[in-house]
Design a protein around this motif. Sequence first.
Motif, PDB file in Angstrom:
ATOM      1  N   LEU A  77       0.819  -1.211   0.000  1.00 30.89           N
ATOM      2  CA  LEU A  77       0.000   0.000   0.000  1.00 30.89           C
ATOM      3  C   LEU A  77       0.854   1.262   0.000  1.00 30.89           C
ATOM      4  CD1 LEU A  77      -2.870  -0.975   2.460  1.00 30.89           C
ATOM      5  CD2 LEU A  77      -3.001  -0.734  -0.009  1.00 30.89           C
ATOM      6  N   PHE A  78       2.065   1.164   0.542  1.00 28.33           N
ATOM      7  CA  PHE A  78       2.972   2.306   0.552  1.00 28.33           C
ATOM      8  C   PHE A  78       3.841   2.369  -0.700  1.00 28.33           C
ATOM      9  CE2 PHE A  78       2.951   2.554   5.463  1.00 28.33           C
ATOM     10  CZ  PHE A  78       1.840   3.382   5.405  1.00 28.33           C
ATOM     11  N   GLY A  79       3.540   1.515  -1.686  1.00 29.73           N
ATOM     12  CA  GLY A  79       4.256   1.575  -2.956  1.00 29.73           C
ATOM     13  C   GLY A  79       5.406   0.608  -3.086  1.00 29.73           C
ATOM     14  N   GLY A  80       5.614  -0.261  -2.092  1.00 30.29           N
ATOM     15  CA  GLY A  80       6.700  -1.230  -2.163  1.00 30.29           C
ATOM     16  C   GLY A  80       6.306  -2.466  -2.948  1.00 30.29           C
ATOM     17  N   LEU A  81       7.196  -3.449  -2.930  1.00 28.70           N
ATOM     18  CA  LEU A  81       6.974  -4.692  -3.667  1.00 28.70           C
ATOM     19  C   LEU A  81       6.371  -5.780  -2.793  1.00 28.70           C
ATOM     20  CD1 LEU A  81      10.318  -4.839  -5.688  1.00 28.70           C
ATOM     21  CD2 LEU A  81       8.096  -4.007  -6.465  1.00 28.70           C
ATOM     22  N   GLY A  82       6.136  -5.478  -1.530  1.00 27.51           N
ATOM     23  CA  GLY A  82       5.607  -6.493  -0.631  1.00 27.51           C
ATOM     24  C   GLY A  82       6.656  -7.478  -0.171  1.00 27.51           C
ATOM     25  N   THR A  83       7.925  -7.068  -0.248  1.00 29.55           N
ATOM     26  CA  THR A  83       9.014  -7.975   0.125  1.00 29.55           C
ATOM     27  C   THR A  83       9.715  -7.546   1.408  1.00 29.55           C
ATOM     28  OG1 THR A  83      10.547  -6.717  -1.274  1.00 29.55           O
ATOM     29  CG2 THR A  83       9.439  -8.611  -2.267  1.00 29.55           C
ATOM     30  N   ALA A  84       9.288  -6.425   1.988  1.00 29.64           N
ATOM     31  CA  ALA A  84       9.962  -5.931   3.188  1.00 29.64           C
ATOM     32  C   ALA A  84       9.736  -6.881   4.359  1.00 29.64           C
ATOM     33  CB  ALA A  84       9.451  -4.535   3.537  1.00 29.64           C
ATOM     34  N   ASP A  85      10.762  -7.066   5.177  1.00 29.56           N
ATOM     35  CA  ASP A  85      10.678  -7.960   6.333  1.00 29.56           C
ATOM     36  C   ASP A  85      10.852  -7.141   7.603  1.00 29.56           C
ATOM     37  OD1 ASP A  85      10.627 -10.013   8.100  1.00 29.56           O
ATOM     38  OD2 ASP A  85      12.622 -10.785   7.616  1.00 29.56           O
ATOM     39  N   PHE A  86       9.710  -6.785   8.226  1.00 36.92           N
ATOM     40  CA  PHE A  86       9.747  -6.026   9.471  1.00 36.92           C
ATOM     41  C   PHE A  86       9.049  -6.787  10.584  1.00 36.92           C
ATOM     42  CE2 PHE A  86       9.442  -2.753   6.046  1.00 36.92           C
ATOM     43  CZ  PHE A  86      10.738  -2.283   6.154  1.00 36.92           C
ATOM     44  N   SER A  87       8.902  -8.108  10.408  1.00 34.29           N
ATOM     45  CA  SER A  87       8.084  -8.888  11.333  1.00 34.29           C
ATOM     46  C   SER A  87       8.669  -8.961  12.736  1.00 34.29           C
ATOM     47  CB  SER A  87       7.896 -10.306  10.783  1.00 34.29           C
ATOM     48  OG  SER A  87       9.150 -10.919  10.549  1.00 34.29           O
ATOM     49  N   SER A  88       9.923  -8.527  12.919  1.00 32.72           N
ATOM     50  CA  SER A  88      10.537  -8.602  14.239  1.00 32.72           C
ATOM     51  C   SER A  88      10.218  -7.387  15.103  1.00 32.72           C
ATOM     52  CB  SER A  88      12.061  -8.740  14.095  1.00 32.72           C
ATOM     53  OG  SER A  88      12.599  -7.636  13.387  1.00 32.72           O
ATOM     54  N   ARG A  89       9.474  -6.425  14.567  1.00 24.04           N
ATOM     55  CA  ARG A  89       9.123  -5.230  15.336  1.00 24.04           C
ATOM     56  C   ARG A  89       7.617  -5.033  15.327  1.00 24.04           C
ATOM     57  NH1 ARG A  89       7.244  -1.359  12.169  1.00 24.04           N
ATOM     58  NH2 ARG A  89       7.950  -1.094  10.011  1.00 24.04           N
ATOM     59  N   PRO A  90       7.078  -4.286  16.284  1.00 23.05           N
ATOM     60  CA  PRO A  90       5.633  -4.018  16.292  1.00 23.05           C
ATOM     61  C   PRO A  90       5.263  -2.970  15.247  1.00 23.05           C
ATOM     62  CG  PRO A  90       6.699  -2.908  18.130  1.00 23.05           C
ATOM     63  CD  PRO A  90       7.758  -3.750  17.477  1.00 23.05           C
ATOM     64  N   PHE A  91       3.968  -2.840  15.001  1.00 22.73           N
ATOM     65  CA  PHE A  91       3.480  -1.827  14.072  1.00 22.73           C
ATOM     66  C   PHE A  91       3.677  -0.428  14.658  1.00 22.73           C
ATOM     67  CE2 PHE A  91       0.513  -5.273  12.563  1.00 22.73           C
ATOM     68  CZ  PHE A  91       1.096  -5.395  11.319  1.00 22.73           C
ATOM     69  N   THR A  92       3.992   0.515  13.791  1.00 19.31           N
ATOM     70  CA  THR A  92       3.996   1.910  14.206  1.00 19.31           C
ATOM     71  C   THR A  92       2.555   2.415  14.242  1.00 19.31           C
ATOM     72  OG1 THR A  92       4.192   2.747  11.941  1.00 19.31           O
ATOM     73  CG2 THR A  92       6.242   2.211  13.102  1.00 19.31           C
ATOM     74  N   ASP A  93       2.357   3.628  14.783  1.00 19.74           N
ATOM     75  CA  ASP A  93       1.000   4.181  14.864  1.00 19.74           C
ATOM     76  C   ASP A  93       0.395   4.368  13.473  1.00 19.74           C
ATOM     77  OD1 ASP A  93       1.162   4.231  17.599  1.00 19.74           O
ATOM     78  OD2 ASP A  93       1.776   6.332  17.720  1.00 19.74           O
ATOM     79  N   ILE A  94       1.217   4.833  12.526  1.00 14.50           N
ATOM     80  CA  ILE A  94       0.713   5.024  11.164  1.00 14.50           C
ATOM     81  C   ILE A  94       0.355   3.682  10.540  1.00 14.50           C
ATOM     82  CG2 ILE A  94       1.335   5.793   8.837  1.00 14.50           C
ATOM     83  CD1 ILE A  94       3.021   7.972  10.090  1.00 14.50           C
ATOM     84  N   GLU A  95       1.202   2.681  10.757  1.00 10.22           N
ATOM     85  CA  GLU A  95       0.933   1.356  10.200  1.00 10.22           C
ATOM     86  C   GLU A  95      -0.327   0.749  10.803  1.00 10.22           C
ATOM     87  OE1 GLU A  95       5.525  -0.029   9.153  1.00 10.22           O
ATOM     88  OE2 GLU A  95       4.635  -0.490  11.103  1.00 10.22           O
ATOM     89  N   LYS A  96      -0.592   1.022  12.084  1.00  5.53           N
ATOM     90  CA  LYS A  96      -1.811   0.504  12.709  1.00  5.53           C
ATOM     91  C   LYS A  96      -3.055   1.087  12.049  1.00  5.53           C
ATOM     92  CE  LYS A  96      -0.200  -0.706  17.355  1.00  5.53           C
ATOM     93  NZ  LYS A  96      -0.324  -0.412  18.809  1.00  5.53           N
TER      94      LYS A  96
END
Length: 232
Positions: free
Chosen positions: A24-43
């Motif tokens: 949704l932010f324009g990426g390829l859907g390949t980013a790996d951030f699963s080791s951290r919680p969601f930010t407020d904007i991401e929530k």
Amino acid sequence: LEPFQGQFILEINPDIGFAMIDRLFGGLGTADFSSRPFTDIEKVVFKKIINWILGAFPEAWENILRVRPLLRDIESNPQFTQIVPGNDMVILITLVSKIGSSEGLINICIPYIMIEPIVDRLNAQQWFAKTRLEQTTRHINILRNRIKRTSLDLYAELGSAELTVSELLYLQPGDVIRLDRKSSDYADIRIGNRVKFKGVPGQHNKHLAIKIIEAIEPETIDPGEDGELTDE
């Protein structure tokens, strides 16, 4: 899940959740951030994704009951997501989801006690009997209109060429690669892996465009001599 009494859980694998947000932010859907919680904007963005998913529930349940799912909260700590005692029966629906290179599970957990009042409506015989009755012209038209609104990617292929690894390594700006077609040949217009049209590339209102010249008839499939299907 109104009008039921109680709550159910929609659990989305973090890899899939972050892949959705990245897309949704324009990426390829390949980013790996699963080791951290969601930010407020991401929530905030993820709540919109979940509400979009919940929007499909009324249609899925329409043969049984009119339902209205509501998002109560988003929780990343499983210790705070217990909705029934540990020894109660639940219905678990598991979906395998893939976005780009990310793959994970989406689980829907519904307590049995929650749907117990309408459990007699969930037998297969009643489900299919009611489904057959609703195959009216209206439903067929709705399905046809939804299919017509489906987006498809079209690709125009001007030609192709084979290069050795050595030739590929020495390519420089300004080099010319000779394709396997003449400039007067039509380009292939593909939908997926199938060539559906032939066309001529050009410009339209200062944009690159391609003019469709002819449509390719679908392949006919006839049984062979031994009874097997063969493409002709």
